[in-house]
Design an enzyme around this catalytic site. Structure first.
Site, short mmCIF file in Angstrom:
data_model
loop_
_atom_site.label_atom_id
_atom_site.label_comp_id
_atom_site.label_asym_id
_atom_site.label_seq_id
_atom_site.Cartn_x
_atom_site.Cartn_y
_atom_site.Cartn_z
N ASP A 1 -4.46 10.15 15.40
CA ASP A 1 -5.13 9.74 14.16
C ASP A 1 -5.82 8.39 14.34
O ASP A 1 -5.71 7.51 13.49
CB ASP A 1 -4.13 9.70 13.01
CG ASP A 1 -4.82 9.83 11.64
OD1 ASP A 1 -5.98 10.27 11.60
OD2 ASP A 1 -4.18 9.48 10.63
N GLY B 1 0.83 -1.20 0.00
CA GLY B 1 0.00 0.00 0.00
C GLY B 1 0.86 1.24 0.00
O GLY B 1 2.07 1.19 0.24
N LYS C 1 8.53 -0.08 5.42
CA LYS C 1 7.89 1.20 5.10
C LYS C 1 8.95 2.22 4.72
O LYS C 1 9.90 2.44 5.48
CB LYS C 1 7.07 1.71 6.30
CG LYS C 1 6.35 3.02 6.02
CD LYS C 1 5.44 3.41 7.18
CE LYS C 1 4.68 4.70 6.89
NZ LYS C 1 3.74 5.06 7.98
N GLY D 1 0.57 5.77 0.73
CA GLY D 1 -0.21 6.92 1.13
C GLY D 1 0.63 8.17 1.03
O GLY D 1 1.69 8.18 0.39
N ALA D 2 0.17 9.23 1.70
CA ALA D 2 0.87 10.50 1.61
C ALA D 2 2.26 10.42 2.20
O ALA D 2 3.19 11.10 1.74
CB ALA D 2 0.05 11.58 2.32
N MET D 3 2.45 9.59 3.23
CA MET D 3 3.74 9.52 3.91
C MET D 3 4.74 8.60 3.22
O MET D 3 5.94 8.79 3.35
CB MET D 3 3.55 9.04 5.35
CG MET D 3 2.99 10.09 6.28
SD MET D 3 4.19 11.37 6.69
CE MET D 3 5.28 10.48 7.79
N GLY D 4 4.25 7.60 2.46
CA GLY D 4 5.20 6.70 1.83
C GLY D 4 4.58 5.40 1.38
O GLY D 4 3.35 5.30 1.25
N GLN D 5 5.43 4.39 1.14
CA GLN D 5 5.00 3.10 0.63
C GLN D 5 5.37 1.99 1.63
O GLN D 5 6.38 2.09 2.32
CB GLN D 5 5.65 2.80 -0.72
CG GLN D 5 5.46 3.87 -1.78
CD GLN D 5 6.44 5.01 -1.64
OE1 GLN D 5 7.58 4.82 -1.24
NE2 GLN D 5 5.99 6.22 -1.94
N VAL D 6 4.55 0.95 1.63
CA VAL D 6 4.81 -0.22 2.48
C VAL D 6 4.89 -1.46 1.59
O VAL D 6 4.00 -1.68 0.75
CB VAL D 6 3.72 -0.40 3.55
CG1 VAL D 6 4.02 -1.63 4.41
CG2 VAL D 6 3.60 0.84 4.42
#
Length: 510
Positions: free
Chosen positions: A148, A22, A45, A24-29
């Site tokens: 969050d 997956g 991550k 998102g805005a912070m990075g990839q996993v």
């Protein structure tokens, strides 16, 4: 179709990236395998390359360090095992690989039944409680506010021994509440789950996470949000969180039966003023406890434990002796004068220069001790929260061709002594078995060691915490009986597994 360029990449000559899980805005996993440890699955991550500035690097590193500490203390927080920077200067961290689905996926299919809701919510609260207790930074304990909490940051997986297991993910915007430190002065979070004070960019404490938990609890039971914004904008959600009265459960579904005590708890979590909410997650857990006793899945305790035990892997110690911690202290021990000279077993902590050492004291005949000088040691810990927080600590001494020796004892986790033993076992990760001969009880005749699996170590810490917070009326005999019956039901499976392992490698049972 574009090929993901990182697939097959060997990171730091150790972690081989398998597939993208997956982003998102912070990075990839990525799903990966740890080649240094035989290819065990892990997750890696990366910080997004668009965020490669000093501030984001520091936040990413802080997330890794926070999860590394918290994951060692609670099984309900994702555990980080490594941190580094790749050859392109991109930071990454390695965490446990979790199979499961997010709570948002669970909710999207159907609302959650009350027993399941109580089980999942208690686990979420235990993880939050651990975070709010804090981590050590520069010799100070600093509480952690997640900031969050929402269904997509809660993972629900299946665990062989525990059934459904909850993990809190993504501490990427968590705030470390350092004494006299600079606190948040801007909004960070998810609009629909943010507390009023979070929307204002004010200094936050644990009660902000409790508000987000209240939103999520309402959604788990109804499939709907307690508040509605006209548009998905900051301004609309600001008005909703500050001025809108949360919807009632009855307005969502007149046929929905939610216990009044639970409805009052959730509405208290959704209070606009932090001072009107439960003041700690411990208060939420305490409020849920009588509901679990009445409505929770704990009413099928014996069946539930028996089913989970049937799936337990057997982890056995080698037949050869391991290094004994506190050997000199243990060998100088004498059988307590207040204990009968009989074939019994009991736990005891022993002080050493390095801290408290967990030990198991066993009395046998001299002949029986000789028979057990070389044997396989197997151990397992079982736990019941209700009606009384109690752990069964099982040790089995096993040699092919001989009757197994079962050494069960109980840890009452409502008592300081039981909690100290559980915490010590989880911290040390092994214990000494002290053998005493009935014929010569004045000295320890033999010592063996047994290692506690890492998963069980983290569970022991959680169980001690549950015992400390438990407000249930004392009823230890009932919990003991359930645990005793479950053990009797599972003994044949344990023996079959021990026989199979012994047959495959009789000299080294790991």
């Amino acid at each position: 179709m574009m090929t993901e360029p990182n697939i097959g990449r060997l990171l730091q000559n150790r972690y081989r990236l398998i597939r993208l899980l997956g982003q998102g805005a912070m990075g990839q996993v990525y799903a990966a395998e740890d080649t240094a440890l035989g290819g065990i699955p892990v997750a890696v991550k990366f910080l997004s390359q668009t965020l490669l500035n000093r501030k984001m690097r520091e936040r990413f590193e802080r997330e890794a360090k926070t999860c590394a500490q918290l994951g060692q203390r609670s099984i309900h927080i994702v555990r980080v095992t490594d941190y580094g920077v790749d050859e392109d200067g991109v930071p990454f961290y390695v965490m446990e690989y979790l199979k499961g689905e997010s709570l948002s996926e669970v909710i999207s299919r159907h609302t959650i039944s009350l027993p399941r809701f109580l089980n999942l919510t208690r686990q979420i609260c235990l993880g939050l409680y651990c975070a709010h207790q804090g981590i050590q930074i520069d010799d100070k304990i600093c509480p952690i506010v997640h900031r969050d909490i929402k269904p997509s940051n809660i993972l629900v997986s299946q665990n062989d021994s525990l059934g459904e297991l909850v993990k809190i993910l993504d501490f990427g915007i968590a705030k470390v509440l350092e004494p006299e430190g600079n606190q948040t002065q801007c909004f960070m979070g998810t609009l629909a789950y943010s507390s009023p004070e979070q929307m204002e960019g004010r200094e936050l404490d644990a009660r902000s996470d409790i508000y987000s938990l209240g939103v999520m609890m309402f959604q788990m039971l109804t499939g709907k949000m307690p508040l509605n914004a006209d548009t998905h904008s900051f301004g609309s959600w600001y008005k909703a969180h500050h001025f809108q009265i949360p919807r009632s459960f009855e307005s969502i579904d007149a046929n929905l039966k939610v216990p009044k005590a639970l409805e009052l708890l959730i509405m208290a979590c959704l209070a606009k003023q932090a001072s009107d909410r439960p003041q700690s997650v411990g208060d939420v857990i305490a409020a849920l406890e009588p509901l679990e006793e009445r409505f929770g899945a704990g009413r099928q305790i014996a069946h539930r434990i028996g089913a989970s035990l049937s799936r337990l892997p057997v982890i056995a110690e080698p037949r050869t002796s391991s290094i004994v911690i506190g050997d000199e202290i243990c060998r100088s021990a004498a059988w307590p004068s207040n204990m009968p000279l009989a074939e019994i077993v009991f736990p005891r902590t022993m002080p050493t220069n390095d801290g408290v050492l967990p030990t198991l004291w066993v009395m046998m005949t001299k002949q029986e001790i000789q028979r057990r000088l070389v044997c396989t040691r197997y151990n397992q810990f079982l736990f019941l929260e209700a009606p009384h927080p109690m752990a069964l600590w099982l040790t089995v001494l096993y040699s092919r061709g001989q009757d197994p020796r079962w050494l069960p004892c109980y840890l009452d986790l409502k008592t300081p002594q039981g909690r100290q033993m559980a915490t010590s076992l989880g911290k040390v990760g092994q214990y000494n078995i002290l053998f005493f001969a009935q014929e010569e009880p004045h000295r320890c005749a033999h010592i063996q060691t047994a290692t506690v699996a890492a998963t069980q170590c983290r569970l022991l810490h959680d169980w001690a915490m549950i015992g400390q917070m438990s407000k249930s009326a004392p009823n230890s005999a009932v919990s003991k009986e359930h645990l005793r019956n479950a053990l009797e039901n599972i003994k044949p499976q344990i023996l079959l597994k021990l026989d199979a392992i012994y047959a495959s490698d009789g000299n080294s049972l790991n």
